[in-house]
Design an enzyme around this catalytic site. Structure first.
Site, PDB file in Angstrom:
ATOM      1  N   VAL A  67       0.806  -1.231   0.000  1.00 24.39           N
ATOM      2  CA  VAL A  67       0.000   0.000   0.000  1.00 24.39           C
ATOM      3  C   VAL A  67       0.837   1.279   0.000  1.00 24.39           C
ATOM      4  O   VAL A  67       0.318   2.357  -0.269  1.00 24.39           O
ATOM      5  CB  VAL A  67      -0.995   0.055   1.197  1.00 24.39           C
ATOM      6  N   TYR A 166       5.346   4.747  15.129  1.00 25.14           N
ATOM      7  CA  TYR A 166       3.996   4.163  15.096  1.00 25.14           C
ATOM      8  C   TYR A 166       2.954   5.132  15.667  1.00 25.14           C
ATOM      9  O   TYR A 166       1.903   5.390  15.046  1.00 25.14           O
ATOM     10  CB  TYR A 166       3.999   2.849  15.886  1.00 25.14           C
TER      11      TYR A 166
HETATM   12  P1  NAI Z   1      -1.203  -7.992  11.522  1.00 24.18           P
HETATM   13  O1  NAI Z   1       0.280  -7.920  11.489  1.00 24.18           O
HETATM   14  O2  NAI Z   1      -1.842  -9.313  11.628  1.00 24.18           O
HETATM   15  O3  NAI Z   1      -1.833  -7.242  10.281  1.00 24.18           O
HETATM   16  C1  NAI Z   1      -1.239  -6.242   9.553  1.00 24.18           C
HETATM   17  C2  NAI Z   1      -1.434  -6.572   8.113  1.00 24.18           C
HETATM   18  O4  NAI Z   1      -0.929  -5.520   7.302  1.00 24.18           O
HETATM   19  C3  NAI Z   1      -0.688  -7.851   7.738  1.00 24.18           C
HETATM   20  O5  NAI Z   1      -1.562  -8.698   7.039  1.00 24.18           O
HETATM   21  C4  NAI Z   1       0.429  -7.347   6.858  1.00 24.18           C
HETATM   22  O6  NAI Z   1       0.832  -8.264   5.877  1.00 24.18           O
HETATM   23  C5  NAI Z   1      -0.216  -6.116   6.254  1.00 24.18           C
HETATM   24  N1  NAI Z   1       0.758  -5.196   5.703  1.00 24.18           N
HETATM   25  C6  NAI Z   1       1.913  -4.773   6.276  1.00 24.18           C
HETATM   26  N2  NAI Z   1       2.573  -3.986   5.429  1.00 24.18           N
HETATM   27  C7  NAI Z   1       1.813  -3.893   4.297  1.00 24.18           C
HETATM   28  C8  NAI Z   1       1.948  -3.220   3.070  1.00 24.18           C
HETATM   29  N3  NAI Z   1       3.029  -2.480   2.816  1.00 24.18           N
HETATM   30  N4  NAI Z   1       0.970  -3.348   2.146  1.00 24.18           N
HETATM   31  C9  NAI Z   1      -0.110  -4.120   2.382  1.00 24.18           C
HETATM   32  N5  NAI Z   1      -0.288  -4.784   3.527  1.00 24.18           N
HETATM   33  C10 NAI Z   1       0.663  -4.665   4.475  1.00 24.18           C
HETATM   34  O7  NAI Z   1      -1.631  -7.050  12.733  1.00 24.18           O
HETATM   35  P2  NAI Z   1      -3.062  -6.423  13.072  1.00 24.18           P
HETATM   36  O8  NAI Z   1      -3.080  -6.255  14.529  1.00 24.18           O
HETATM   37  O9  NAI Z   1      -4.129  -7.187  12.434  1.00 24.18           O
HETATM   38  O10 NAI Z   1      -2.947  -4.963  12.426  1.00 24.18           O
HETATM   39  C11 NAI Z   1      -3.913  -4.442  11.530  1.00 24.18           C
HETATM   40  C12 NAI Z   1      -4.067  -2.961  11.775  1.00 24.18           C
HETATM   41  O11 NAI Z   1      -4.607  -2.751  13.075  1.00 24.18           O
HETATM   42  C13 NAI Z   1      -2.758  -2.168  11.731  1.00 24.18           C
HETATM   43  O12 NAI Z   1      -2.988  -0.936  11.080  1.00 24.18           O
HETATM   44  C14 NAI Z   1      -2.452  -1.930  13.201  1.00 24.18           C
HETATM   45  O13 NAI Z   1      -1.687  -0.766  13.405  1.00 24.18           O
HETATM   46  C15 NAI Z   1      -3.858  -1.780  13.754  1.00 24.18           C
HETATM   47  N6  NAI Z   1      -3.983  -1.986  15.187  1.00 24.18           N
HETATM   48  C16 NAI Z   1      -3.736  -3.195  15.770  1.00 24.18           C
HETATM   49  C17 NAI Z   1      -3.929  -3.365  17.134  1.00 24.18           C
HETATM   50  C18 NAI Z   1      -3.697  -4.649  17.821  1.00 24.18           C
HETATM   51  O14 NAI Z   1      -3.688  -4.643  19.072  1.00 24.18           O
HETATM   52  N7  NAI Z   1      -3.538  -5.774  17.139  1.00 24.18           N
HETATM   53  C19 NAI Z   1      -4.384  -2.255  17.953  1.00 24.18           C
HETATM   54  C20 NAI Z   1      -4.571  -1.017  17.255  1.00 24.18           C
HETATM   55  C21 NAI Z   1      -4.386  -0.902  15.915  1.00 24.18           C
HETATM   56  C1  BGC Z   2      -0.454  -1.876  18.713  1.00 23.25           C
HETATM   57  C2  BGC Z   2      -0.399  -3.103  19.576  1.00 23.25           C
HETATM   58  C3  BGC Z   2      -0.794  -2.770  21.003  1.00 23.25           C
HETATM   59  C4  BGC Z   2      -2.095  -2.000  21.054  1.00 23.25           C
HETATM   60  C5  BGC Z   2      -2.426  -1.509  22.458  1.00 23.25           C
HETATM   61  C6  BGC Z   2      -1.793  -1.224  18.846  1.00 23.25           C
HETATM   62  O1  BGC Z   2      -1.853  -0.071  18.059  1.00 23.25           O
HETATM   63  O2  BGC Z   2      -0.199  -2.226  17.357  1.00 23.25           O
HETATM   64  O3  BGC Z   2       0.914  -3.655  19.560  1.00 23.25           O
HETATM   65  O4  BGC Z   2      -0.931  -3.979  21.749  1.00 23.25           O
HETATM   66  O5  BGC Z   2      -2.028  -0.880  20.196  1.00 23.25           O
HETATM   67  O6  BGC Z   2      -1.349  -0.843  23.062  1.00 23.25           O
END
Ligand code: NAI
Ligand code: BGC
Length: 268
Positions: A67, A166
């Site tokens: 992206v 981040y």
């Molecule tokens: P994840 O690591 O499972 O998902 C992130 C996804 O983004 C992965 O599928 C990865 O391959 C993809 N990705 C990374 N770089 C990319 C690129 N250049 N182009 C296309 N896709 C790309 O982790 P999660 O937790 O599902 O994260 C998803 C979103 O949620 C992120 O934006 C993260 O910052 C946000 N988030 C996650 C939280 C958590 O506690 N898991 C909390 C708050 C926000």
């Molecule tokens: C981060 C996680 C974290 C959560 C709560 C998300 O934005 O990607 O690593 O656990 O925030 O702090």
């Protein structure tokens, strides 16, 4: 038949081969949407999500694309528009962490996180908005001409030491969401964000996978459970549907209370 407020709408979810994106893609499909499953490296992850969506009787296909690269984003959108004709819902979910103490953080780490978490949203949102405006009408029986949901974080408002790149990217997502919404609401385009708390996914595995880590994490969550991708998926369905038609430029925190200053429950 379950409630299907998104029946027949065409959605693209970035970074949906794992974690929150996969959960969002599945919930949108359960609500009736057809879903393009974008992935950056895990074709097998994307195929699993696609197969689950197909089993629900909705359309889906995987598409590789980074992206943060304009050519990749253009290719993804060109393919979607030529295959499905249009886009109704964009979920800007792709994101990553590259953590480091500030004094050690490299420019490469800074640029990578800003490039994917923030610039990636700019590139995808611009293509989606251009298509909403070209089409100019809402999907049959619905109100907004297009919807965008940006995956922010509680760290759009909670500072996070050791994660300057981040937290800055997510602070940017908040203002990006509000500004775009102010600019585009008159054209009946709705743009909102979700601010997840700690959701158990690969991005934060070390924070929940051992009992010690989990105990420490739960101190930050008044509701005393770690979130699951489905919690975010259900919020995304609401924000994409007419049920939230009067909601513009907001971040919906889905965080078990993490933004409620839990450390003040017994202090202050
Ligand atoms: P994840 O690591 O499972 O998902 C992130 C996804 O983004 C992965 O599928 C990865 O391959 C993809 N990705 C990374 N770089 C990319 C690129 N250049 N182009 C296309 N896709 C790309 O982790 P999660 O937790 O599902 O994260 C998803 C979103 O949620 C992120 O934006 C993260 O910052 C946000 N988030 C996650 C939280 C958590 O506690 N898991 C909390 C708050 C926000
Ligand atoms: C981060 C996680 C974290 C959560 C709560 C998300 O934005 O990607 O690593 O656990 O925030 O702090």
């Amino acid at each position: 038949m379950s409630y299907q407020p998104l029946l027949g709408q065409k959605a693209l979810v970035t970074g949906s081969s794992s974690g929150i994106g996969a959960g969002v893609a599945l919930e949108l499909a359960k609500a009736g949407a057809d879903v393009v499953v974008n992935y950056s490296s895990s074709l097998s992850g994307a195929e699993k999500v696609v197969n689950e969506i197909l089993a629900l009787g909705r359309k889906a296909y995987p598409v590789q694309g980074d992206v943060s690269q304009q050519e990749h984003v253009d290719r993804m959108f060109d393919e979607m528009l030529s295959k499905w004709g249009t886009i109704d819902i964009l979920v800007n979910n792709a994101g990553l962490q590259q953590d480091a103490p500030f004094v050690d953080m490299t420019l490469a780490q800074w640029n990578k996180v800003i490039g994917i978490n923030l610039t990636g949203m700019f590139l995808c949102a611009q293509r989606a908005v251009r298509e909403f405006i070209r089409r100019g009408t809402a999907p049959e029986g619905t109100r907004a001409i297009g919807k965008i949901i940006n995956m922010s974080s509680v760290h759009e408002i909670i500072p996070w030491a050791g994660h300057a790149n981040y937290a800055s990217s997510k602070g940017g997502v908040r203002m990006f969401t509000q500004t775009l919404s102010q600019e585009l609401a008159p054209q009946k385009i709705r743009i909102n964000a979700i601010g997840p708390g700690a959701i158990a996914t690969p991005i934060n595995r070390p924070a929940w996978e051992t009992p010690e880590a989990l105990e420490s994490l739960l101190k930050l969550i008044p509701y005393k459970r770690v979130g699951q991708a489905i919690d975010i998926g259900k919020a995304a369905v609401w924000l994409a549907s007419d049920d939230s038609d009067y909601v513009n430029g907001q971040t919906l925190f889905v965080d078990g209370g993490m933004t409620l200053f839990p450390e003040f429950a017994d202090g202050g």
